[in-house]
Design a protein around this motif. Structure first.
Motif, PDB file in Angstrom:
ATOM      1  N   LEU A 174       0.808  -1.216   0.000  1.00 10.15           N
ATOM      2  CA  LEU A 174       0.000   0.000   0.000  1.00 10.15           C
ATOM      3  C   LEU A 174       0.840   1.264   0.000  1.00 10.15           C
ATOM      4  CD1 LEU A 174      -2.815  -0.961   2.535  1.00 10.15           C
ATOM      5  CD2 LEU A 174      -3.041  -0.731   0.056  1.00 10.15           C
ATOM      6  N   ARG A 175       2.112   1.149   0.398  1.00 10.48           N
ATOM      7  CA  ARG A 175       2.941   2.334   0.525  1.00 10.48           C
ATOM      8  C   ARG A 175       3.130   3.083  -0.799  1.00 10.48           C
ATOM      9  NH1 ARG A 175       7.678   0.480   3.325  1.00 10.48           N
ATOM     10  NH2 ARG A 175       6.214   0.289   5.049  1.00 10.48           N
ATOM     11  N   PRO A 176       3.403   2.408  -1.916  1.00 11.62           N
ATOM     12  CA  PRO A 176       3.517   3.146  -3.177  1.00 11.62           C
ATOM     13  C   PRO A 176       2.240   3.869  -3.560  1.00 11.62           C
ATOM     14  CG  PRO A 176       4.500   0.976  -3.387  1.00 11.62           C
ATOM     15  CD  PRO A 176       3.789   1.002  -2.075  1.00 11.62           C
ATOM     16  N   LEU A 177       1.095   3.240  -3.263  1.00  9.41           N
ATOM     17  CA  LEU A 177      -0.170   3.906  -3.568  1.00  9.41           C
ATOM     18  C   LEU A 177      -0.331   5.174  -2.745  1.00  9.41           C
ATOM     19  CD1 LEU A 177      -2.578   0.831  -3.770  1.00  9.41           C
ATOM     20  CD2 LEU A 177      -1.497   2.075  -5.657  1.00  9.41           C
TER      21      LEU A 177
ATOM     22  N   GLY B  96      -0.168  11.030  -2.388  1.00 12.88           N
ATOM     23  CA  GLY B  96       0.404  12.227  -1.802  1.00 12.88           C
ATOM     24  C   GLY B  96       1.051  13.122  -2.832  1.00 12.88           C
ATOM     25  N   ALA B  97       1.808  12.525  -3.766  1.00 14.11           N
ATOM     26  CA  ALA B  97       2.448  13.307  -4.823  1.00 14.11           C
ATOM     27  C   ALA B  97       1.410  13.958  -5.720  1.00 14.11           C
ATOM     28  CB  ALA B  97       3.383  12.417  -5.638  1.00 14.11           C
TER      29      ALA B  97
ATOM     30  N   GLY C 124      -2.066  20.814  -5.751  1.00 17.32           N
ATOM     31  CA  GLY C 124      -1.913  22.045  -4.984  1.00 17.32           C
ATOM     32  C   GLY C 124      -1.039  23.057  -5.701  1.00 17.32           C
ATOM     33  N   VAL C 125       0.071  22.591  -6.268  1.00 18.92           N
ATOM     34  CA  VAL C 125       0.950  23.484  -7.033  1.00 18.92           C
ATOM     35  C   VAL C 125       0.204  24.045  -8.239  1.00 18.92           C
ATOM     36  CG1 VAL C 125       3.045  23.578  -8.442  1.00 18.92           C
ATOM     37  CG2 VAL C 125       3.058  22.328  -6.282  1.00 18.92           C
TER      38      VAL C 125
ATOM     39  N   ALA D  46      -0.343  11.120 -14.027  1.00 17.76           N
ATOM     40  CA  ALA D  46       0.499  12.204 -13.522  1.00 17.76           C
ATOM     41  C   ALA D  46       0.678  13.313 -14.553  1.00 17.76           C
ATOM     42  CB  ALA D  46       1.855  11.652 -13.100  1.00 17.76           C
ATOM     43  N   SER D  47       0.667  12.957 -15.834  1.00 20.93           N
ATOM     44  CA  SER D  47       0.852  13.966 -16.879  1.00 20.93           C
ATOM     45  C   SER D  47      -0.292  14.975 -16.919  1.00 20.93           C
ATOM     46  CB  SER D  47       0.980  13.286 -18.251  1.00 20.93           C
ATOM     47  OG  SER D  47       2.154  12.509 -18.322  1.00 20.93           O
ATOM     48  N   LEU D  48      -1.462  14.569 -16.466  1.00 21.98           N
ATOM     49  CA  LEU D  48      -2.595  15.492 -16.426  1.00 21.98           C
ATOM     50  C   LEU D  48      -2.320  16.686 -15.521  1.00 21.98           C
ATOM     51  CD1 LEU D  48      -5.630  13.032 -16.228  1.00 21.98           C
ATOM     52  CD2 LEU D  48      -4.990  14.476 -18.165  1.00 21.98           C
TER      53      LEU D  48
END
Length: 338
Positions: free
Chosen positions: A7-10, A15-16, A22-23, A287-289
């Motif tokens: 579950l950690r990678p998810l 989080g990323a 947010g950025v 992520a590209s979105l």
């Protein structure tokens, strides 16, 4: 223990992604405030919220909000197209223009100015999109003449067609000053002067292209394994390539028609994300979105600040930002591997 580590990678991905969003939100608000007539962040937010006849509200709603929205959607489109292109060709340095899409759009713009006297962005929008679509179709036909249109044939056909179309474009602009004057402002890639009407025209094409790209994540993962392995796993290679090419054509064609051929986003964003997230195309597409709009918005904001009250086109700034970032990431990866 196994479940927790799985579950950690998810959790890291979530989080990323939240941090990236947010950025992106912060850059959108900053984009509403920055310009030849600067606004404070609070003033820009109030102008956005009020939507009245105050100066701040008129600036935000008529000028900067459409520009910001166009930067978000075209940045996402170019980054998504880059992910699909690099997976389709199995080349991490491939970028959407390699299929001749930009060259086709450029020639169509020049022809519309030269033959039709069209000099406005809204006027040659459809010519640019038609040129991009026709170029992508010609690349597919050229690649299929010698059999199955594999990655190598697609790349070679795109390079050959792009060189031919660019030669024609250069010849016309060399002898027609009016065509050259209009073309040179469009070809650098810029968001200045684009309005909500332009965004409404390209939005349907971008929406369909994004849907096709996001839906192709699993198939692209299979294609990156190689044609023989993909066929052994039951992938329908011809259909997969056609859908990928359709996504690239819609995303690049509409984006290029609207803002010009902005470079480096389709190259840098997928490559950097691959170094960070790995090779899973579904993660890269998601992520590209966020990453694509961040890069294009940041470039547009920097362009408004560096030579204020004038502006530096976003296409120029992306080259200054994207080149060093890509070089640093590649060097860091090499040091890590060493």
């Amino acid at each position: 223990m196994f479940r927790a580590s799985g579950l950690r990678p998810l959790a890291l991905d979530a989080g990323a992604l939240c941090g990236g969003i947010g950025v992106l939100v912060a850059l959108c608000l900053l984009s509403l405030a920055v310009g030849s007539r600067p606004l404070g962040l609070a003033e820009a937010w109030e102008g956005l919220r009020a939507h009245d006849n105050t100066v701040a509200s008129l600036i935000v709603w008529r000028l900067r909000l459409p520009r910001t929205a166009l930067a978000v959607v075209t940045g996402a489109a170019l980054a998504e197209a880059g992910v699909v292109m690099q997976a389709l060709t199995r080349n991490p340095l491939a970028e959407p223009g390699i299929l001749g899409v930009n060259a086709g759009a450029s020639l169509a713009v020049v022809l519309s100015v030269w033959l039709g006297g069209i000099t406005t962005v809204s006027g040659y929008l459809w010519f640019a999109f038609a040129g991009a679509a026709l170029a992508a179709a010609l690349v597919q036909l050229m690649a299929r003449r010698s059999g199955e249109a594999g990655p190598a044939r697609l790349v070679l056909a795109g390079i050959a067609l792009g060189a031919s179309l660019n030669a024609i474009t250069g010849t016309i602009t060399m002898y027609d000053t009016s065509a050259f004057d209009s073309y040179r402002f469009w070809v650098v890639g810029a968001l200045e002067g684009r309005d909500a009407t332009l965004l409404a025209w390209v939005a349907p094409f971008l929406a369909v292209g994004l849907a096709l790209a996001l839906a192709s994540g699993h198939t692209l993962n299979v294609l990156t394994l190689g044609e023989e392995q993909a066929a052994a796993l039951g992938a329908r290679l011809g259909r997969a390539r056609m859908l990928a090419l359709a996504a690239i054509t819609l995303l690049c064609g509409a984006s290029t028609a609207a803002v010009g051929p902005i470079s480096f986003i389709g190259l840098v964003v997928p490559h950097v994300l691959r170094l960070v997230l790995g090779a899973d195309q579904r993660r890269l597409l998601a992520a590209s979105l966020v990453a694509g709009p961040i890069l294009l918005l940041a470039a547009d904001i920097v362009g408004r600040l560096v030579i204020r009250p004038d502006e530096l086109e976003a296409g120029v700034v992306t080259a200054f930002i994207g080149g060093p970032v890509l070089l640093v990431m590649v060097l860091r990866r090499g040091e890590t591997a060493g």
